[in-house]
Design an enzyme around this catalytic site. Sequence first.
Site, mmCIF file in Angstrom:
data_model
loop_
_atom_site.group_PDB
_atom_site.id
_atom_site.type_symbol
_atom_site.label_atom_id
_atom_site.label_comp_id
_atom_site.label_asym_id
_atom_site.label_seq_id
_atom_site.Cartn_x
_atom_site.Cartn_y
_atom_site.Cartn_z
ATOM 1 N N PRO A 274 14.285 8.592 -14.450
ATOM 2 C CA PRO A 274 13.762 8.439 -13.086
ATOM 3 C C PRO A 274 12.419 9.151 -12.930
ATOM 4 O O PRO A 274 12.197 10.219 -13.493
ATOM 5 C CB PRO A 274 14.832 9.101 -12.225
ATOM 6 C CG PRO A 274 15.431 10.148 -13.129
ATOM 7 C CD PRO A 274 15.422 9.530 -14.509
ATOM 8 N N GLY A 275 11.538 8.553 -12.151
ATOM 9 C CA GLY A 275 10.248 9.185 -11.863
ATOM 10 C C GLY A 275 9.927 9.111 -10.386
ATOM 11 O O GLY A 275 9.920 10.100 -9.674
ATOM 12 N N ARG A 276 9.696 7.870 -9.909
ATOM 13 C CA ARG A 276 9.353 7.657 -8.503
ATOM 14 C C ARG A 276 10.404 8.266 -7.567
ATOM 15 O O ARG A 276 10.073 8.891 -6.557
ATOM 16 C CB ARG A 276 9.235 6.156 -8.233
ATOM 17 C CG ARG A 276 8.782 5.798 -6.837
ATOM 18 C CD ARG A 276 8.970 4.305 -6.561
ATOM 19 N NE ARG A 276 8.379 3.478 -7.593
ATOM 20 C CZ ARG A 276 7.145 3.014 -7.563
ATOM 21 N NH1 ARG A 276 6.355 3.321 -6.555
ATOM 22 N NH2 ARG A 276 6.697 2.243 -8.541
ATOM 23 N N ARG A 312 -2.477 2.467 -4.759
ATOM 24 C CA ARG A 312 -1.391 1.496 -4.687
ATOM 25 C C ARG A 312 -1.664 0.343 -3.708
ATOM 26 O O ARG A 312 -1.432 -0.816 -4.052
ATOM 27 C CB ARG A 312 -0.075 2.193 -4.326
ATOM 28 C CG ARG A 312 0.410 3.198 -5.387
ATOM 29 C CD ARG A 312 1.751 3.835 -5.003
ATOM 30 N NE ARG A 312 2.823 2.867 -5.056
ATOM 31 C CZ ARG A 312 3.431 2.360 -3.997
ATOM 32 N NH1 ARG A 312 3.095 2.752 -2.778
ATOM 33 N NH2 ARG A 312 4.407 1.481 -4.129
ATOM 34 N N TYR A 316 -1.904 -3.356 -5.720
ATOM 35 C CA TYR A 316 -0.928 -4.442 -5.616
ATOM 36 C C TYR A 316 -0.299 -4.558 -4.227
ATOM 37 O O TYR A 316 0.849 -4.952 -4.077
ATOM 38 C CB TYR A 316 0.164 -4.333 -6.693
ATOM 39 C CG TYR A 316 0.812 -2.987 -6.890
ATOM 40 C CD1 TYR A 316 1.846 -2.555 -6.083
ATOM 41 C CD2 TYR A 316 0.402 -2.163 -7.929
ATOM 42 C CE1 TYR A 316 2.455 -1.336 -6.292
ATOM 43 C CE2 TYR A 316 1.004 -0.940 -8.155
ATOM 44 C CZ TYR A 316 2.033 -0.531 -7.337
ATOM 45 O OH TYR A 316 2.633 0.698 -7.549
ATOM 46 N N CYS A 343 -17.130 2.090 -0.869
ATOM 47 C CA CYS A 343 -17.802 0.811 -0.600
ATOM 48 C C CYS A 343 -17.087 -0.350 -1.266
ATOM 49 O O CYS A 343 -17.614 -1.000 -2.195
ATOM 50 C CB CYS A 343 -19.260 0.887 -1.042
ATOM 51 S SG CYS A 343 -20.225 2.024 -0.028
ATOM 52 N N GLU A 344 -15.883 -0.615 -0.846
ATOM 53 C CA GLU A 344 -15.066 -1.738 -1.295
ATOM 54 C C GLU A 344 -14.221 -2.193 -0.114
ATOM 55 O O GLU A 344 -13.636 -1.368 0.594
ATOM 56 C CB GLU A 344 -14.124 -1.342 -2.445
ATOM 57 C CG GLU A 344 -14.794 -0.845 -3.703
ATOM 58 C CD GLU A 344 -15.317 -1.969 -4.574
ATOM 59 O OE1 GLU A 344 -15.042 -3.156 -4.263
ATOM 60 O OE2 GLU A 344 -16.015 -1.663 -5.556
#
Length: 415
Positions: A274-276, A312, A316, A343-344
């Site tokens: 497990p990580g998240r 994030r 996606y 600037c995106e």
Amino acid sequence: MKTIEWRDNVLTVEGVSCVTLAEDYGTPLFVYSRRAIETAWREFDTALTGHDHLVCYSVKANSNLAVLQTLVKLGSGFDIVSGGEFKRVLAAGGSPDRIVFSGVGKTAQEITTCLKAGIRCFNVESISELERLAILAEELGVVAPVSLRINPDVDAQTHPYISTGLKENKFGIGMQDAMATYRRAADLSSIDVQGIDCHIGSQLTRIEPYADALTHLLTLVDKLRDEGIVISHIDVGGGQGIQYDQETPLDIAAWASCVRDAVGARKMEIIAEPGRYIAGPAGVLLTRVEYLKSNDSRHFAVVDAAMNDVIRPALYGAWQAIEPVIKNPQRAVRVYDVVGPICESADFLGKQRSLGIAENDLLAVMSTGAYCAVMSSNYNTRPRSAEVMVDGETSQLVRAREQVDALFADEYLLP
């Protein structure tokens, strides 16, 4: 017990006000709750009690040394995907014999370093990697402990960018090649076949994909046993989902019961990665509103955090909850796009959020303990944010804010 909550309309992490944290350390600022990290790790450890197991925290979720040190003290193992992560775990006090090495592109140098250190296991992802590992182990006069990562072609029903168990994904060895690869591994004198491994994706909130993958893996385990290849551990990966929006987090007790029941009487250690689930809910990003502006009917809250801090949403389309640090019911509520200064057009933390805010207010981007600071960058020559760990009533700086001059200190002008 909640560790990140509002008290008297002020967001707190454990016993510390986020207003105080922002004043003391500046913004943007990542804040982690030590108690939340410990509680989540223990949830896995407790759920697997009664079966031989090892909970290996997935370092890629958040590799801050203080986070790793917290988990070392709990007795955690670690899942790494690079030589750099290996060194981080060691620097935090971790032991090589509690580390498993995943990833499709392990270099010869990384493999050699880990072999010399006595790593717990390599999760091998291709026949080419197996052959390289065998050669390097033989040159060092050691035997490499190996688990093969199998790609079971199971749909995890998550975002395509974080799905890893389908045949079109780059990860693992296909089921059609698994038996032949295990036979080859068993024939190599410098390879010790120990386990079978699978990781089908991230942010999973249903048990069924895990059950499907386990069916495939354990059928393979039984076929291998019939050929005299005994598998001593099964690594069921990670990917357990958390709540960002309206999701229901995965029930860890039910997940563990599913794994234990599937393994049954087979004498196999269970390894989980497990990580998240451990780091994600333990973190918040504090950011200050610089400007409020409107373009016709569209309203924007321009904050001092950006896509270089939390990639994030831009990467996606991920959804992160955004809340005022101080809830003021007297404020008029408007629908804002919360955007950064980069600037995106993809530089946003959240779109169409109902917020009662003013310029200079503090906002909290929730559940940012995983895949946020660890994925941050210096795009637009922006220093990466500071990180703080809260433990009860105290806070500790665990990563200093970068300084602009340091960002180009290793660059050189032409003569």
